[in-house]
Design a protein around this motif. Sequence first.
Motif, mmCIF file in Angstrom:
data_model
loop_
_atom_site.group_PDB
_atom_site.id
_atom_site.type_symbol
_atom_site.label_atom_id
_atom_site.label_comp_id
_atom_site.label_asym_id
_atom_site.label_seq_id
_atom_site.Cartn_x
_atom_site.Cartn_y
_atom_site.Cartn_z
ATOM 1 N N PRO A 162 0.636 -1.166 0.019
ATOM 2 C CA PRO A 162 0.241 0.185 -0.062
ATOM 3 C C PRO A 162 0.794 1.403 -0.198
ATOM 4 C CG PRO A 162 -0.011 -1.054 2.200
ATOM 5 C CD PRO A 162 0.682 -2.133 1.200
ATOM 6 N N PRO A 163 0.559 2.367 -0.523
ATOM 7 C CA PRO A 163 1.168 3.602 -0.771
ATOM 8 C C PRO A 163 1.164 4.132 0.537
ATOM 9 C CG PRO A 163 -0.959 4.014 -1.903
ATOM 10 C CD PRO A 163 -0.842 2.653 -1.214
ATOM 11 N N GLU A 164 1.597 3.768 1.599
ATOM 12 C CA GLU A 164 1.824 4.327 3.027
ATOM 13 C C GLU A 164 3.115 4.818 3.238
ATOM 14 O OE1 GLU A 164 -2.075 1.937 4.555
ATOM 15 O OE2 GLU A 164 -0.175 1.280 5.271
ATOM 16 N N VAL A 165 3.347 6.155 3.694
ATOM 17 C CA VAL A 165 4.677 6.601 4.034
ATOM 18 C C VAL A 165 4.530 7.467 5.195
ATOM 19 C CG1 VAL A 165 6.550 8.119 3.239
ATOM 20 C CG2 VAL A 165 5.480 6.549 1.533
ATOM 21 N N ALA A 166 5.527 7.459 6.266
ATOM 22 C CA ALA A 166 5.718 8.073 7.115
ATOM 23 C C ALA A 166 7.127 8.721 7.255
ATOM 24 C CB ALA A 166 5.502 7.530 8.272
ATOM 25 N N VAL A 167 7.297 10.045 7.845
ATOM 26 C CA VAL A 167 8.510 10.739 7.731
ATOM 27 C C VAL A 167 8.660 11.253 9.186
ATOM 28 C CG1 VAL A 167 9.862 12.754 7.171
ATOM 29 C CG2 VAL A 167 8.260 11.649 5.381
ATOM 30 N N ILE A 168 9.782 10.733 9.702
ATOM 31 C CA ILE A 168 9.977 11.128 11.296
ATOM 32 C C ILE A 168 10.728 12.373 11.366
ATOM 33 C CG2 ILE A 168 11.066 10.479 13.468
ATOM 34 C CD1 ILE A 168 10.356 7.778 12.667
ATOM 35 N N GLY A 169 10.275 13.728 11.563
ATOM 36 C CA GLY A 169 10.980 14.561 11.830
ATOM 37 C C GLY A 169 10.211 15.817 10.692
ATOM 38 N N GLY A 170 9.763 16.968 11.476
ATOM 39 C CA GLY A 170 9.199 17.902 11.059
ATOM 40 C C GLY A 170 9.783 19.236 10.531
ATOM 41 N N GLY A 171 11.091 19.002 10.172
ATOM 42 C CA GLY A 171 11.893 19.954 9.724
ATOM 43 C C GLY A 171 11.672 20.317 8.388
ATOM 44 N N VAL A 172 12.621 21.266 7.725
ATOM 45 C CA VAL A 172 12.361 21.512 6.243
ATOM 46 C C VAL A 172 12.646 20.298 5.513
ATOM 47 C CG1 VAL A 172 13.471 22.744 4.550
ATOM 48 C CG2 VAL A 172 13.212 23.893 6.653
ATOM 49 N N ALA A 173 13.763 19.472 5.928
ATOM 50 C CA ALA A 173 13.863 18.139 4.969
ATOM 51 C C ALA A 173 12.845 17.423 5.164
ATOM 52 C CB ALA A 173 15.103 17.745 5.477
ATOM 53 N N GLY A 174 12.314 16.985 6.354
ATOM 54 C CA GLY A 174 11.224 16.047 6.415
ATOM 55 C C GLY A 174 10.041 16.615 5.537
ATOM 56 N N CYS A 175 9.722 17.789 5.751
ATOM 57 C CA CYS A 175 8.411 18.139 5.075
ATOM 58 C C CYS A 175 8.624 18.140 3.547
ATOM 59 C CB CYS A 175 7.874 19.877 5.401
ATOM 60 S SG CYS A 175 7.412 19.832 7.092
ATOM 61 N N GLU A 176 9.761 18.570 2.865
ATOM 62 C CA GLU A 176 10.107 18.620 1.581
ATOM 63 C C GLU A 176 9.952 17.196 1.078
ATOM 64 O OE1 GLU A 176 13.306 21.190 -1.296
ATOM 65 O OE2 GLU A 176 13.905 20.277 0.565
ATOM 66 N N ALA A 221 -2.800 7.332 -5.525
ATOM 67 C CA ALA A 221 -3.053 7.520 -4.326
ATOM 68 C C ALA A 221 -1.790 7.442 -3.425
ATOM 69 C CB ALA A 221 -4.183 6.426 -3.738
ATOM 70 N N ALA A 222 -2.101 8.277 -2.136
ATOM 71 C CA ALA A 222 -1.194 8.149 -1.229
ATOM 72 C C ALA A 222 -1.532 8.511 0.190
ATOM 73 C CB ALA A 222 -0.006 9.466 -1.644
ATOM 74 N N ARG A 223 -0.822 8.061 1.269
ATOM 75 C CA ARG A 223 -0.880 8.299 2.606
ATOM 76 C C ARG A 223 0.308 8.623 3.180
ATOM 77 N NH1 ARG A 223 -4.623 4.377 6.526
ATOM 78 N NH2 ARG A 223 -4.796 5.747 8.290
ATOM 79 N N VAL A 224 0.680 9.799 3.375
ATOM 80 C CA VAL A 224 1.845 10.223 3.888
ATOM 81 C C VAL A 224 1.635 11.292 5.053
ATOM 82 C CG1 VAL A 224 3.954 11.647 3.269
ATOM 83 C CG2 VAL A 224 2.925 10.365 1.361
ATOM 84 N N SER A 225 2.438 10.928 6.106
ATOM 85 C CA SER A 225 2.362 11.373 7.496
ATOM 86 C C SER A 225 3.728 11.997 7.778
ATOM 87 C CB SER A 225 1.780 10.521 8.400
ATOM 88 O OG SER A 225 0.625 9.882 8.106
ATOM 89 N N VAL A 226 3.803 13.111 8.406
ATOM 90 C CA VAL A 226 4.965 13.841 8.804
ATOM 91 C C VAL A 226 4.637 13.856 10.301
ATOM 92 C CG1 VAL A 226 6.364 15.959 9.131
ATOM 93 C CG2 VAL A 226 5.346 15.283 6.972
ATOM 94 N N ILE A 227 5.680 13.225 11.142
ATOM 95 C CA ILE A 227 5.699 13.069 12.652
ATOM 96 C C ILE A 227 6.595 13.862 13.291
ATOM 97 C CG2 ILE A 227 5.630 11.373 14.656
ATOM 98 C CD1 ILE A 227 4.979 9.181 12.500
ATOM 99 N N GLU A 228 6.444 14.719 14.059
ATOM 100 C CA GLU A 228 7.146 15.536 14.587
ATOM 101 C C GLU A 228 6.932 15.779 16.289
ATOM 102 O OE1 GLU A 228 9.644 18.471 16.364
ATOM 103 O OE2 GLU A 228 9.716 17.761 14.192
ATOM 104 N N ALA A 229 7.932 15.527 16.992
ATOM 105 C CA ALA A 229 8.027 15.486 18.412
ATOM 106 C C ALA A 229 7.364 16.783 19.214
ATOM 107 C CB ALA A 229 9.070 14.955 19.124
ATOM 108 N N GLY A 230 8.049 17.900 18.456
ATOM 109 C CA GLY A 230 7.855 19.315 18.866
ATOM 110 C C GLY A 230 6.248 19.770 18.598
ATOM 111 N N THR A 277 9.188 4.152 6.033
ATOM 112 C CA THR A 277 9.500 5.015 7.049
ATOM 113 C C THR A 277 10.739 5.618 6.829
ATOM 114 O OG1 THR A 277 8.035 3.742 8.551
ATOM 115 C CG2 THR A 277 9.694 5.506 9.416
ATOM 116 N N VAL A 278 10.828 6.985 6.796
ATOM 117 C CA VAL A 278 12.011 7.890 6.591
ATOM 118 C C VAL A 278 12.396 8.457 7.764
ATOM 119 C CG1 VAL A 278 13.035 9.453 5.148
ATOM 120 C CG2 VAL A 278 11.325 7.986 3.970
ATOM 121 N N GLY A 279 13.592 8.399 8.347
ATOM 122 C CA GLY A 279 14.095 9.205 9.321
ATOM 123 C C GLY A 279 14.555 10.648 8.751
ATOM 124 N N ALA A 280 13.924 11.829 9.257
ATOM 125 C CA ALA A 280 14.627 13.125 8.790
ATOM 126 C C ALA A 280 14.478 14.065 10.013
ATOM 127 C CB ALA A 280 13.714 13.610 7.612
#
Length: 724
Positions: free
Chosen positions: A155-169, A184-193, A245-248
Amino acid sequence: MMSSPVQLSRDLVLIGGGHAHALVLRMWGMRPLPGVRLTLINPGPTAPYSGMLPGHIAGHYARDELDIDLVRLARFAGARLIMAPAEAIDPVARTVSVQGRGEIGYDVASIDVGIHAEMPGIAGFGAHGIGAKPLDIYADRWAMFLSEAEAGRVPPEVAVIGGGVAGCELALAMAHALRTRVGAARVSVIEAGPRLTGRTRAAERHLRRAMAGLDVAARTGSGVARVTAEAVVLADGSEVPSRFTVGAAGAFAHGWLAGCDLPLTEDGFVRVRDSLQVEGYDDLFAVGDCAHLGGSPRPKAGVFAVRSGPVLYANLRAVLSGGRVRAFRPQKDYLKLISLGGKGAVAEKWGHAVAGRVLWRWKDRIDRKFMDRFRELPAMATGVAPRVVALGAVPQRPLCGGCGAKVGPGTLAAALADVTRPGRVDVLSGPGDDAAVMRVGGAVQVVTTDHLRGFTEDFGLMARIAAVHALGDVWAMGAAPQGALLSVTLPRMDAAMQARSLAEILREAGAVLNAAGAEIVGGHTTMGSEMTIGLTLTGLVEGAPLTVGGARPGDVLILTRPIGSGTVLAAEMQGKARGADVAAVLAEMARPQGDAAKVLRAARALTDVTGFGLAGHLMAICRASGVAAELDVAAVPVYAGALDLAEAGHRSTIWEENAARAPVPGATGARGLLLHDPQTAGGLLAAVDEAGAGAMLEALQAAGHRAAAIGRIVAGVPGISVLR
């Protein structure tokens, strides 16, 4: 090969192919410092440009457009490229430990190895996540995932850990690509702050608007507990679906730097002065994201690496020549151009931000202009052709290295025809086979010699290939390698550099020879205008040696590795071959074939394909055996890139004589041309009984050789025809 106008006296080693080092290489090619040998150590033949990564992930740029070709750049700079990762630096002994290659010495060195975004502190990330850096690894993994999603296997499910410029871009880029390719896409940006970080409120508004347009969810105030194959588990126990899952979340220094005796920050970055010299060491520099500029700390951004390039170049020259270094003064703020997934971008500086498609076009022009500096390398001045020359003299293209520099087969055959043979009873063969056969007491010994003109500035790699090449003659006779005499001609250099160079050559050649069961027992060294490595080898034979004279009609022809290396290397000399193709050829050439020789021990005729090309060496079998051969040209394995280069007109300097000596009527096009291409450390060519051919081929392929059945032996006048 590099020819310095003065004796070489200093080793400059660049560790890593980052942006600053790429610029130094380009500037060095335009204005080298005589007496310096320049070395680049990098894990592979290319280095990705970070500015175009989001565009590539989104699908706007092809993979090749992302990469700086370090092979071409090193050739332009007159540098040797060692394609293996650095593992340690000893700043006191002034050595760099390189994986699989031992220690490389330096007088002056610079570190530009970038950072990584792996997250070892998060459970499961190592198994199920991928850091956004190193960029090349992330880009390759993303391409695989995108293909799987497009095929409907994940499934086209992606998560990016880190809500900085690189993560959002990157989240926006991946969402755009999935919507374009998958629908279709299901993409999430996860930011601890509490909010997205690294930009002004004005820029964040544009980013959130773009994220909303692509349905990219922003999860702020969310700590990550662990990563699984199917989700990111948050600290509150909830799950964010993710199959990629991408670490940024931040920049992390490479762990191996912590094991070196270097001044580091608490985070593991190399501390440098404003001159870019490592604190406490005048002969060691560090630049780019791996460095921490204590007097003027700046964010980890490629713009600072690019701006530092000219200062690094000037300071390296200064230290190497006894001059004065100058300070690097990075700007306090810089223009940030952030891609928004599609062909739109937001620009932010001094707290102001605007967005639009025109800004993406602006960013695209900036990025392409930067990459054009490495794709369109300036043509450097060459010697002026003389106006008056001797009768019969014609302009010559640059002489190839390796077997491409051999004397032509016709010339050699004519010279050998006049050799006087006294008729010793213990000399069992004359010129014509792969090695001489002699009786020594009760043993049968083979003896061969090979010398190669250098085709790479990497002396260690050259030594490995020269050893594999020389061993080919022993293996082709069915003999076990025994002793080796090593002959080395070094370019003119001082005693310290001679010692370093010989240590590399002996270490790498010795490793190949020892693994084959042979020992270096002596040799000869001298200095000259360029690198040459030669070996004289002996081998012992149990029973009758294999020769080129035993082929019979009905035998199957087996070749153990591709052809086309001469064409690829000839094009590389002119900066026309792809670095990845060159790297693949060199890696295959350096691979020993002792295991293949054991599989083919039951062959009726065996030889190794070297300077006279596949057709020339097959013709030798035909002449010695009194048979003809039918060649399945389409079945002959070919190195990547060789066909296109041959079609474009690239030839080794010995090609014409090879083609005249062993014509193959009916072989046309690029594949026909490559039949006469000289090979260095080429494959073994065997004529084997048809009944056992299938088992031999299967065994060779199981051992990792790109072996193929390429034709058959038939009755007739010695010659080669195309199998219809």
